[in-house]
Design a protein around this motif. Sequence first.
Motif, PDB file in Angstrom:
ATOM      1  N   ALA A  42      59.718   0.340-111.606  1.00 55.81           N
ATOM      2  CA  ALA A  42      59.001  -0.914-111.853  1.00 55.81           C
ATOM      3  C   ALA A  42      59.060  -1.762-110.590  1.00 55.81           C
ATOM      4  CB  ALA A  42      59.624  -1.654-113.024  1.00 55.81           C
ATOM      5  N   ASN A  43      57.954  -2.395-110.271  1.00 59.49           N
ATOM      6  CA  ASN A  43      57.845  -3.278-109.114  1.00 59.49           C
ATOM      7  C   ASN A  43      57.850  -4.709-109.625  1.00 59.49           C
ATOM      8  OD1 ASN A  43      57.155  -4.772-106.883  1.00 59.49           O
ATOM      9  ND2 ASN A  43      55.414  -3.482-106.301  1.00 59.49           N
ATOM     10  N   ARG A  44      58.952  -5.405-109.400  1.00 58.94           N
ATOM     11  CA  ARG A  44      59.078  -6.791-109.855  1.00 58.94           C
ATOM     12  C   ARG A  44      58.560  -7.795-108.826  1.00 58.94           C
ATOM     13  NH1 ARG A  44      65.201  -6.462-112.235  1.00 58.94           N
ATOM     14  NH2 ARG A  44      64.687  -5.263-114.086  1.00 58.94           N
ATOM     15  N   GLY A  45      58.086  -7.284-107.704  1.00 54.94           N
ATOM     16  CA  GLY A  45      57.658  -8.168-106.620  1.00 54.94           C
ATOM     17  C   GLY A  45      56.178  -8.477-106.634  1.00 54.94           C
ATOM     18  N   LYS A  46      55.745  -9.149-105.586  1.00 55.44           N
ATOM     19  CA  LYS A  46      54.352  -9.573-105.460  1.00 55.44           C
ATOM     20  C   LYS A  46      53.585  -8.733-104.445  1.00 55.44           C
ATOM     21  CE  LYS A  46      55.667 -14.279-106.554  1.00 55.44           C
ATOM     22  NZ  LYS A  46      55.122 -14.908-107.640  1.00 55.44           N
ATOM     23  N   THR A  47      54.243  -7.722-103.887  1.00 57.57           N
ATOM     24  CA  THR A  47      53.591  -6.818-102.936  1.00 57.57           C
ATOM     25  C   THR A  47      53.769  -5.383-103.421  1.00 57.57           C
ATOM     26  OG1 THR A  47      55.587  -6.670-101.577  1.00 57.57           O
ATOM     27  CG2 THR A  47      53.985  -8.363-100.968  1.00 57.57           C
ATOM     28  N   PRO A  48      52.858  -4.490-103.065  1.00 56.84           N
ATOM     29  CA  PRO A  48      52.994  -3.092-103.494  1.00 56.84           C
ATOM     30  C   PRO A  48      54.248  -2.444-102.907  1.00 56.84           C
ATOM     31  CG  PRO A  48      50.816  -3.507-102.555  1.00 56.84           C
ATOM     32  CD  PRO A  48      51.647  -4.714-102.288  1.00 56.84           C
ATOM     33  N   LEU A  49      54.787  -1.492-103.638  1.00 54.23           N
ATOM     34  CA  LEU A  49      55.883  -0.660-103.162  1.00 54.23           C
ATOM     35  C   LEU A  49      55.346   0.749-102.982  1.00 54.23           C
ATOM     36  CD1 LEU A  49      58.897  -1.560-105.476  1.00 54.23           C
ATOM     37  CD2 LEU A  49      58.808  -1.804-103.005  1.00 54.23           C
ATOM     38  N   ARG A  50      55.764   1.407-101.924  1.00 55.78           N
ATOM     39  CA  ARG A  50      55.291   2.769-101.682  1.00 55.78           C
ATOM     40  C   ARG A  50      56.501   3.702-101.581  1.00 55.78           C
ATOM     41  NH1 ARG A  50      50.509   3.997 -97.539  1.00 55.78           N
ATOM     42  NH2 ARG A  50      49.391   3.029 -99.255  1.00 55.78           N
ATOM     43  N   LEU A  51      56.661   4.557-102.593  1.00 50.08           N
ATOM     44  CA  LEU A  51      57.702   5.581-102.575  1.00 50.08           C
ATOM     45  C   LEU A  51      57.198   6.716-101.689  1.00 50.08           C
ATOM     46  CD1 LEU A  51      60.423   6.658-103.759  1.00 50.08           C
ATOM     47  CD2 LEU A  51      59.030   7.752-105.533  1.00 50.08           C
ATOM     48  N   VAL A  52      57.953   7.052-100.646  1.00 50.90           N
ATOM     49  CA  VAL A  52      57.495   8.069 -99.692  1.00 50.90           C
ATOM     50  C   VAL A  52      58.335   9.346 -99.727  1.00 50.90           C
ATOM     51  CG1 VAL A  52      56.384   6.415 -98.154  1.00 50.90           C
ATOM     52  CG2 VAL A  52      58.793   7.010 -97.786  1.00 50.90           C
ATOM     53  N   GLY A  53      59.407   9.353-100.497  1.00 46.08           N
ATOM     54  CA  GLY A  53      60.225  10.555-100.575  1.00 46.08           C
ATOM     55  C   GLY A  53      61.535  10.288-101.270  1.00 46.08           C
ATOM     56  N   ALA A  54      62.406  11.297-101.207  1.00 46.65           N
ATOM     57  CA  ALA A  54      63.736  11.185-101.805  1.00 46.65           C
ATOM     58  C   ALA A  54      64.639  12.234-101.177  1.00 46.65           C
ATOM     59  CB  ALA A  54      63.667  11.357-103.319  1.00 46.65           C
ATOM     60  N   GLU A  55      65.929  12.063-101.378  1.00 44.50           N
ATOM     61  CA  GLU A  55      66.935  12.999-100.896  1.00 44.50           C
ATOM     62  C   GLU A  55      67.963  13.215-101.992  1.00 44.50           C
ATOM     63  OE1 GLU A  55      67.099  11.275 -96.322  1.00 44.50           O
ATOM     64  OE2 GLU A  55      68.614  10.611 -97.763  1.00 44.50           O
ATOM     65  N   THR A  56      68.582  14.384-101.982  1.00 42.64           N
ATOM     66  CA  THR A  56      69.682  14.671-102.889  1.00 42.64           C
ATOM     67  C   THR A  56      70.580  15.715-102.254  1.00 42.64           C
ATOM     68  OG1 THR A  56      70.340  15.378-105.112  1.00 42.64           O
ATOM     69  CG2 THR A  56      68.388  16.433-104.182  1.00 42.64           C
ATOM     70  N   PRO A  57      71.876  15.635-102.488  1.00 43.70           N
ATOM     71  CA  PRO A  57      72.767  16.651-101.937  1.00 43.70           C
ATOM     72  C   PRO A  57      72.669  18.003-102.657  1.00 43.70           C
ATOM     73  CG  PRO A  57      74.034  14.954-103.072  1.00 43.70           C
ATOM     74  CD  PRO A  57      72.607  14.511-103.071  1.00 43.70           C
ATOM     75  N   VAL A  58      72.010  18.073-103.815  1.00 41.48           N
ATOM     76  CA  VAL A  58      71.964  19.331-104.577  1.00 41.48           C
ATOM     77  C   VAL A  58      70.773  20.211-104.231  1.00 41.48           C
ATOM     78  CG1 VAL A  58      73.279  18.338-106.502  1.00 41.48           C
ATOM     79  CG2 VAL A  58      70.771  18.393-106.605  1.00 41.48           C
ATOM     80  N   ALA A  59      69.844  19.725-103.387  1.00 35.06           N
ATOM     81  CA  ALA A  59      68.658  20.515-103.027  1.00 35.06           C
ATOM     82  C   ALA A  59      68.357  20.373-101.538  1.00 35.06           C
ATOM     83  CB  ALA A  59      67.450  20.072-103.848  1.00 35.06           C
ATOM     84  N   LYS A  60      67.678  21.379-101.000  1.00 33.46           N
ATOM     85  CA  LYS A  60      67.317  21.352 -99.580  1.00 33.46           C
ATOM     86  C   LYS A  60      66.320  20.250 -99.274  1.00 33.46           C
ATOM     87  CE  LYS A  60      68.212  26.226 -98.926  1.00 33.46           C
ATOM     88  NZ  LYS A  60      67.629  27.559 -98.790  1.00 33.46           N
TER      89      LYS A  60
END
Length: 139
Positions: A42-60
């Motif tokens: 959820a974006n509680r702000g007044k500007t767009p949010l852009r999710l560009v990726g993610a990281e996790t120690p369990v996957a490459k």
Amino acid sequence: MRRFLPWLLLFLPALAQVAVEPGWVRLVPPVVPDTAAYLTLANRGKTPLRLVGAETPVAKRVSLHRDYQEHRGGHAVLGMRPLPYVEIPPGGRVAFRPGGYHLMLEGLKRPLKAGEKVELTLLFQGGLRVKVTLPVEMR
């Protein structure tokens, strides 16, 4: 401490802008190298949010995907496409769920177990990083 206060104040508005609602990681058989993670942003702000990726120690690697359905020659064809980003509009929400958006955890480094907690770091444009912990579940 005083040196870090200006940096902390810089990131507080961005952290307050993102709300992560509970999610889960799909339990897959030990021989399956990839799985998916689901949650709602959820974006509680007044500007767009852009999710560009993610990281996790369990996957490459972790990539953003969206499932699709097309009709070709009278047949429904199902698949998924990688995405460069997912935008969350101001005041809006984006659900990552089966049949839609999801985070692909590719190249699992080991089999996951039911009930285990998986840490993910969500990466947003502008450098914001948000850590979440999701349970592994069979659904």
